[in-house]
Design an enzyme around this catalytic site. Structure first.
Site, PDB file in Angstrom:
ATOM      1  N   GLU A  83       0.819  -1.213   0.000  1.00 59.69           N
ATOM      2  CA  GLU A  83       0.000   0.000   0.000  1.00 59.69           C
ATOM      3  C   GLU A  83       0.856   1.269   0.000  1.00 59.69           C
ATOM      4  OE1 GLU A  83      -3.528   2.052  -0.272  1.00 59.69           O
ATOM      5  OE2 GLU A  83      -3.078  -0.066  -0.517  1.00 59.69           O
ATOM      6  N   CYS A 195      10.712   2.626   9.565  1.00 60.39           N
ATOM      7  CA  CYS A 195      10.215   1.616   8.623  1.00 60.39           C
ATOM      8  C   CYS A 195      11.289   0.595   8.253  1.00 60.39           C
ATOM      9  CB  CYS A 195       9.698   2.312   7.367  1.00 60.39           C
ATOM     10  SG  CYS A 195       9.144   1.170   6.091  1.00 60.39           S
TER      11      CYS A 195
END
Length: 247
Positions: A83, A195
Site C-alpha cells: 500500500e 520503517c
C-alpha cells in the site's frame, strides 16, 4: 491486492468504517491468514530460496520464530510493503506532473531521482499519521503527555512545517540533493518504529519513476479529476490514468 486493500482500509478508526468495510476487513484477514498459514507449513517442510523460507528458518540464540510471529511479519510485509509503496509512486508522479518544471528538471538530471523521492515523501507522504503511546511523561509544545497516554503523530503536517522547511508548500526535487542535506521528514517514521522496508521502498519508487519518465517522454495526466482512497491514514489515488503518448 484485494486482501491488502481491505486490510488497509480497515486500519482507519472503526467509527469511520461502514459495516461493509468491517466485514471486508474480517474476510480478508481470515483468508490471508489461511493462505499464509498453509504456505508457512509448506516452507517448513520444503524450504526454497525465498523470503518466507528464510523467516521460517530464522534462529537466534537457539530460538526460532513461531508460526504466529512469521504470520504477523508476512501480513505486515503484505500491507505495508504494497500500500505505501504504491501510494508513494502514485503521489510522486502526481506531484511531478502537476509541477512540469520539476518533471523537466528530473528528465534533464535523472541522478536527482533519489532526492526527488525524499521530497515526495515529505511533500505528499503516503501515510498521513500514526499512533503511539507515551512511555514516559513528555511535554511537547506546552502539552504534557502522561505515561500511557495515546499520541497521534501527523506526519503529513510535519512535512509542511515552516519552522523546519523553507517554502514547505513548494515541491522541489533539489531540496535533498546536496550530499550534506539530512533526510528530515517523517515519511518512514523515526526511532524504534523506523520503517523496516525503507531501503526497499526507496529502491522501488526510484526504479519505477525513473523508468516511467524515461520510457514516456510525453507523459501527462489523462484527467485532472482524481479519486482518492476513502482513508484517513493512507493517502493515495484509487487509480492514476496517464497518457503515455502525448507530444
Amino acid at each position: 491486492r484485494n486482501w491488502e486493500l481491505a486490510i488497509a482500509r480497515g486500519t482507519d478508526p472503526d467509527d469511520l468504517l461502514s459495516a461493509h468495510d468491517v466485514a471486508d476487513r474480517s474476510r480478508a484477514g481470515q483468508e490471508v491468514v489461511a493462505y499464509l498459514h498453509a504456505l508457512i507449513g509448506q516452507r517448513r517442510a520444503h524450504p526454497t530460496d525465498d523470503l518466507l523460507s528464510m523467516l521460517v528458518g530464522v534462529e537466534e540464540q537457539g530460538e526460532v520464530l513461531t508460526a504466529a510471529e512469521v504470520l504477523g511479519i508476512c501480513v505486515l510485509l503484505l500491507v505495508a510493503g504494497m500500500e505505501t509503496s504504491i501510494n508513494l509512486i502514485g503521489n510522486g508522479m502526481i506531484a511531478l506532473l502537476r509541477n512540469p518544471d520539476q518533471l523537466a528538471l528530473l528528465r534533464e538530471r535523472p541522478e536527482l531521482t533519489p532526492a526527488a523521492v525524499e521530497e515526495m515523501l515529505r511533500y505528499d507522504t503516503p501515510t498521513q499519521f500514526t499512533m503511539r503511546v507515551a512511555l514516559t511523561e513528555t511535554t511537547v509544545a506546552g502539552h504534557t503527555f502522561a505515561r500511557g497516554d495515546g499520541v497521534i503523530v501527523l506526519m503529513a503536517s510535519a512535512g509542511r512545517d515552516p519552522a523546519v522547511f523553507t517554502d514547505p508548500d513548494r515541491f522541489d526535487i533539489t531540496r535533498y540533493a546536496a550530499a550534506s542535506a539530512p533526510r528530515r521528514h517523517l515519511g518512514f517514521s523515526l526511532g524504534l518504529h523506523y520503517c523496516l522496508g525503507a531501503p526497499l521502498a526507496r529502491m522501488e519508487a526510484e526504479t519505477a519513476i525513473r523508468t516511467l519518465i524515461a520510457r514516456a517522454p510525453g507523459l501527462s495526466l489523462a484527467t485532472d479529476t482524481l479519486t482518492y482512497l476513502p482513508s484517513l491514514i493512507h493517502r493515495g489515488v484509487v487509480s492514476l490514468p496517464l497518457d503515455l503518448s502525448a507530444d
